[in-house]
Design a protein around this motif. Structure first.
Motif, PDB file in Angstrom:
ATOM      1  N   UNK A 279       0.823  -1.211   0.000  1.00 20.87           N
ATOM      2  CA  UNK A 279       0.000   0.000   0.000  1.00 20.87           C
ATOM      3  C   UNK A 279       0.863   1.270   0.000  1.00 20.87           C
ATOM      4  N   UNK A 280       1.896   1.395   0.852  1.00 20.21           N
ATOM      5  CA  UNK A 280       2.732   2.600   0.775  1.00 20.21           C
ATOM      6  C   UNK A 280       3.404   2.796  -0.582  1.00 20.21           C
ATOM      7  N   UNK A 281       3.811   1.703  -1.228  1.00 20.18           N
ATOM      8  CA  UNK A 281       4.416   1.842  -2.551  1.00 20.18           C
ATOM      9  C   UNK A 281       3.400   2.331  -3.564  1.00 20.18           C
ATOM     10  N   UNK A 282       2.156   1.894  -3.431  1.00 24.09           N
ATOM     11  CA  UNK A 282       1.105   2.400  -4.316  1.00 24.09           C
ATOM     12  C   UNK A 282       0.870   3.886  -4.085  1.00 24.09           C
ATOM     13  N   UNK A 283       1.113   4.335  -2.857  1.00 23.51           N
ATOM     14  CA  UNK A 283       0.882   5.739  -2.506  1.00 23.51           C
ATOM     15  C   UNK A 283       2.081   6.625  -2.857  1.00 23.51           C
TER      16      UNK A 283
ATOM     17  N   UNK B 124       5.238   5.385  -4.463  1.00 23.71           N
ATOM     18  CA  UNK B 124       6.125   4.926  -5.526  1.00 23.71           C
ATOM     19  C   UNK B 124       7.444   4.426  -4.983  1.00 23.71           C
ATOM     20  N   UNK B 125       8.341   4.012  -5.913  1.00 21.38           N
ATOM     21  CA  UNK B 125       9.643   3.511  -5.524  1.00 21.38           C
ATOM     22  C   UNK B 125      10.638   4.627  -5.237  1.00 21.38           C
ATOM     23  N   UNK B 126      10.400   5.796  -5.817  1.00 20.09           N
ATOM     24  CA  UNK B 126      11.340   6.889  -5.646  1.00 20.09           C
ATOM     25  C   UNK B 126      10.578   8.207  -5.835  1.00 20.09           C
ATOM     26  N   UNK B 127      11.153   9.325  -5.421  1.00 22.94           N
ATOM     27  CA  UNK B 127      10.418  10.598  -5.440  1.00 22.94           C
ATOM     28  C   UNK B 127       9.864  10.939  -6.807  1.00 22.94           C
ATOM     29  N   UNK B 128       8.621  11.395  -6.822  1.00 24.65           N
ATOM     30  CA  UNK B 128       7.991  11.873  -8.042  1.00 24.65           C
ATOM     31  C   UNK B 128       7.413  10.802  -8.932  1.00 24.65           C
ATOM     32  N   UNK B 129       7.431   9.533  -8.492  1.00 28.54           N
ATOM     33  CA  UNK B 129       6.936   8.470  -9.375  1.00 28.54           C
ATOM     34  C   UNK B 129       5.425   8.458  -9.472  1.00 28.54           C
ATOM     35  N   UNK B 130       4.719   8.886  -8.446  1.00 26.84           N
ATOM     36  CA  UNK B 130       3.259   8.882  -8.497  1.00 26.84           C
ATOM     37  C   UNK B 130       2.737  10.318  -8.472  1.00 26.84           C
TER      38      UNK B 130
END
Length: 498
Positions: free
Chosen positions: A486-490, A492-498
């Motif tokens: 869930x945190x990765x969906x929120x 992303x893997x690195x800054x600015x991905x989502x």
């Protein structure tokens, strides 16, 4: 619907890894033992990490009795056609008629040129392959009088003696995707051998390729059914899907791209018999129509599907693990956010596959098919052993390929999540502590392999080490998925991905 009516064949496609030579031969023997029809190997003579394919095929032929053997496919620019024809015929005679000839026009031209081979354009490579097929068939035909003479643009043969003739009519199967190559398949080859992942258009491209081959065969005065359709497939293909490929696209040989014994065993014991039964019933008109499956539900953001936990309490207290804070109420995820979270589960699939591969290696040691030295070599090549398996490092490779975001470096993901939500800090600290522990557990498997030599065949310590590895790794992966999907969906893997 196209069914050319060929008998069904099933085979394996094994990586000829020089560092795991014993395992490669063992997997070939397992392929035979599980009733497969073919064992095949890729051919890259410029690749120092691979065994020479023709040498390997010869060794495997001597180590087996019934299974057919082929390259998948031979790198023609580095193997002169007259020599190749005699090599194939010789091995066919020595093996009792068990050799087929998969041929490719060539690729990776920088590497080919680096070892002294010719650099050819796409058109030139097809021309050269056409000439080579003519030469190979002429060398095999020792009923003709006089030497072989071909004044080609790429190959000139001036009176080469014919023979030996092979023990059976060796099939020439071409790895082909583009129209010019497909027309050559229809005009001159015995089989079409693409890889399913290489068909970017999927089944539509498969149908289009069949059409080109059929038309070229008919123009050459051949029956389209004279060309067998083969297909390299991945490990996740089920019997129904393969049966449909056979009945609707004429595929009659399915070659599994896998390097683990469990997947090969499943192909031989479960998938192949099921596909044969489905196709046989359809051909005889007795197949029961398949019920329409209900549409699959759309995934939510809670994408983790943890493996059931095993008991890892010998090394850590699962109940003491911290828990990530929930997402803010009413949070709206970016359209691709759930897909980012889903990547973590895909990454963990690699690790679970590696765990199974280690189990397979140990099983081969127990059966006597692999030495302890070979097992240690195989273990050393895994990401788990190299301590390069933690989320940051594994995603550096995997997520670069999947999301095409280059430059992701080891250690960037966890710091990013720490900054994004301080509530995740205890979870990340715990995950990193478990990474260290699991690395030590993997080292313990290696120590147990060394001890096996001293213990005169007592597998007790090794089995205990493997049980501990399974317990700790599967427990850890489940925990990481529960807390980070869930945190990765929120975030992303690195800054600015989502």
């Amino acid at each position: 619907m196209t069914d050319y009516g060929h008998d069904l064949l099933f085979g394996s496609f094994i990586t000829p890894a020089a560092g795991q030579a014993e395992a490669v031969v063992a997997l070939s023997q397992i392929s035979e033992r599980e009733g497969l029809d073919l064992v095949t190997f890729q051919d890259h003579p410029y690749q120092a990490g691979f065994l020479d394919t023709w040498t390997l095929m010869s060794y495997v032929a001597a180590a087996t009795e019934t299974i057919r053997i082929s390259a998948n496919v031979i790198n023609l620019p580095l193997r002169p056609p007259v020599v190749l024809a005699r090599s194939a015929a010789s091995l066919d005679l020595l093996s009792g008629g068990r050799v087929e000839l998969g041929l490719g026009a060539g690729a990776f031209w920088d590497a080919i040129e680096a070892v002294g081979g010719p650099r050819r354009t796409r058109a030139e490579s097809v021309e050269a392959l056409d000439e080579a097929i003519t030469i190979i068939r002429a060398v095999w035909d020792d009923s003709e009088r006089g030497g072989v003479r071909v004044a080609g643009k790429h190959y000139r043969v001036a009176g080469a003696k014919r023979g030996p003739a092979p023990a059976h009519d060796i099939g020439i199967w071409l790895g082909a995707y583009k129209p010019r190559m497909l027309r050559l398949v229809g005009r001159a080859a015995d089989g079409w051998l693409p890889s399913l992942p290489g068909l970017k258009g999927g089944r539509a491209e498969l149908a289009a390729g069949n059409k080109i081959i059929d038309e070229a065969a008919e123009e050459a005065g051949r029956s389209p059914g004279a060309v067998r359709r083969l297909l390299n497939i991945g490990a996740d293909t089920e019997p129904e899907a393969l049966a449909e490929l056979a009945l609707e696209h004429g595929i009659s040989a399915f070659i599994l791209m896998a390097d683990d014994s469990a997947t090969i065993q499943r192909l031989g014991s479960e998938i192949a018999p099921a596909v044969r039964e489905l196709v046989s019933k359809e051909r005889s008109g007795t197949r029961t129509p398949k019920a329409e499956a209900p549409p699959e539900p759309q995934p939510s953001v809670d994408l983790a599907k943890p493996t059931p936990k095993t008991r890892a309490s010998r090394l850590w207290d699962e109940e003491a693990r911290p828990v990530a804070p929930p997402a803010p109420t009413g949070f709206r995820y970016a359209p691709h956010g759930p897909e980012i979270g889903r990547h973590l589960i895909d990454v963990h699939g690699m690790l679970r596959d590696e765990l199974q591969r280690i189990h397979d290696v140990i099983a081969q040691v127990k059966s006597g098919a692999l030495s302890v030295a070979g097992a240690r070599s195989a273990l050393n090549e895994t990401a788990l052993r190299q301590n390069n398996w933690e989320l940051g490092a594994f995603c550096a490779n995997y997520c670069t390929r999947i999301t095409q975001h280059h430059g992701l470096e080891d250690g960037q993901i966890f710091p990013h999540l720490r900054r994004s939500d301080p509530g995740l800090v205890p979870v990340i600290d715990r995950l990193q502590e478990e990474h260290v522990i699991i690395h030590e557990v993997v080292e313990g498997v290696d120590r147990a392999l060394i001890e096996l030599v001293r213990s005169d065949g007592d597998f007790t310590a090794l089995q205990q080490a493997m049980d501990l590895l399974s317990d700790t790794l599967l427990s850890h992966l489940s925990y990481e998925e529960e807390q980070l999907v869930e945190p990765l969906a929120r975030f992303g893997f690195y800054p600015g991905q989502v």
